[in-house]
Design a protein around this motif. Structure first.
Motif, short mmCIF file in Angstrom:
data_model
loop_
_atom_site.label_atom_id
_atom_site.label_comp_id
_atom_site.label_asym_id
_atom_site.label_seq_id
_atom_site.Cartn_x
_atom_site.Cartn_y
_atom_site.Cartn_z
N ARG A 148 -30.91 31.46 61.04
CA ARG A 148 -32.02 32.40 60.89
C ARG A 148 -32.19 33.22 62.16
O ARG A 148 -31.82 32.77 63.26
N ASP A 149 -32.77 34.39 61.98
CA ASP A 149 -33.11 35.26 63.10
C ASP A 149 -34.58 35.62 62.95
O ASP A 149 -34.92 36.49 62.13
N ASN A 150 -35.42 34.93 63.68
CA ASN A 150 -36.85 35.16 63.52
C ASN A 150 -37.28 36.55 63.96
O ASN A 150 -38.31 37.06 63.51
N SER A 151 -36.51 37.18 64.83
CA SER A 151 -36.85 38.54 65.26
C SER A 151 -36.61 39.55 64.13
O SER A 151 -37.17 40.66 64.16
N LYS A 152 -35.79 39.15 63.16
CA LYS A 152 -35.48 40.04 62.03
C LYS A 152 -36.06 39.52 60.72
O LYS A 152 -35.80 40.10 59.65
N ASN A 153 -36.82 38.42 60.79
CA ASN A 153 -37.40 37.82 59.57
C ASN A 153 -36.33 37.58 58.51
O ASN A 153 -36.57 37.79 57.31
N THR A 154 -35.20 37.10 58.95
CA THR A 154 -34.04 36.97 58.06
C THR A 154 -33.39 35.61 58.21
O THR A 154 -33.25 35.09 59.33
N MET A 155 -32.98 35.07 57.08
CA MET A 155 -32.21 33.83 57.05
C MET A 155 -30.83 34.14 56.47
O MET A 155 -30.68 35.06 55.65
N TYR A 156 -29.85 33.36 56.89
CA TYR A 156 -28.47 33.58 56.45
C TYR A 156 -27.88 32.29 55.89
O TYR A 156 -28.33 31.19 56.22
N LEU A 157 -26.84 32.45 55.08
CA LEU A 157 -26.05 31.31 54.63
C LEU A 157 -24.59 31.73 54.66
O LEU A 157 -24.19 32.60 53.89
N GLN A 158 -23.84 31.12 55.56
CA GLN A 158 -22.40 31.37 55.65
C GLN A 158 -21.69 30.37 54.74
O GLN A 158 -21.84 29.16 54.91
N LEU A 159 -20.94 30.89 53.80
CA LEU A 159 -20.19 30.06 52.86
C LEU A 159 -18.72 30.14 53.24
O LEU A 159 -18.13 31.22 53.23
N ASN A 160 -18.12 29.02 53.55
CA ASN A 160 -16.70 28.96 53.87
C ASN A 160 -15.99 28.00 52.92
O ASN A 160 -16.60 27.08 52.38
N ASN A 161 -14.69 28.23 52.74
CA ASN A 161 -13.89 27.34 51.90
C ASN A 161 -14.56 27.07 50.55
O ASN A 161 -14.70 25.91 50.14
N VAL A 162 -14.97 28.13 49.89
CA VAL A 162 -15.71 27.98 48.65
C VAL A 162 -14.81 27.47 47.53
O VAL A 162 -13.58 27.62 47.58
N ASN A 163 -15.44 26.85 46.54
CA ASN A 163 -14.72 26.41 45.35
C ASN A 163 -15.53 26.79 44.11
O ASN A 163 -16.65 27.30 44.22
N SER A 164 -14.99 26.50 42.96
CA SER A 164 -15.61 26.96 41.71
C SER A 164 -17.01 26.39 41.51
O SER A 164 -17.86 27.01 40.87
N GLU A 165 -17.27 25.23 42.07
CA GLU A 165 -18.59 24.62 41.93
C GLU A 165 -19.65 25.35 42.74
O GLU A 165 -20.84 25.10 42.57
#
Length: 115
Positions: A72-89
């Motif tokens: 998260r970046d509280n200065s930007k009021n933003t949260m992130y989710l980095q997805l790596n090595n994704v699969n069908s599920e």
């Protein structure tokens, strides 16, 4: 009013990566733990990850631990989710919410994992 807007989804191949964003407004972002949830086709909402107010503690669904990273970046009021090595599920609509408050949830962003 409370608003949460997700973006960054798309079509990704198995093993690929995406970074999702949750831009918020209408409340004091830095005062809330924040959560990502997802909904697979035909399934209910599933909790994915929660991050604490200052971003120092994160919890993950066991099946995504080691592959996903919440921040998260509280200065930007933003949260992130980095997805790596994704699969069908990992396919589903990802949305964000204030932890413990399901009254406000964004419309979500679609992630489709397919070759």
């Amino acid at each position: 009013q409370v608003q949460l807007v997700e973006s960054g989804g798309g079509l990704v191949q198995p093993g690929g990566s995406l970074k999702l964003s949750c831009v918020t407004s209408g409340f004091t972002f830095s005062a809330w733990n924040m959560t990502w949830v997802r909904q697979a086709p035909g399934k209910g909402l599933k909790w994915v990850s929660t991050i604490n107010t200052d971003g120092t503690i994160a919890r993950y669904l066991s099946s995504v631990k080691g592959r996903f990273t919440v921040s998260r970046d509280n200065s930007k009021n933003t949260m992130y989710l980095q997805l790596n090595n994704v699969n069908s599920e990992d396919t589903g609509v990802y949305s964000c919410l204030r932890d413990g408050d399901e009254d406000y949830r964004g419309l979500g962003t679609q992630v489709t994992v397919s070759s």
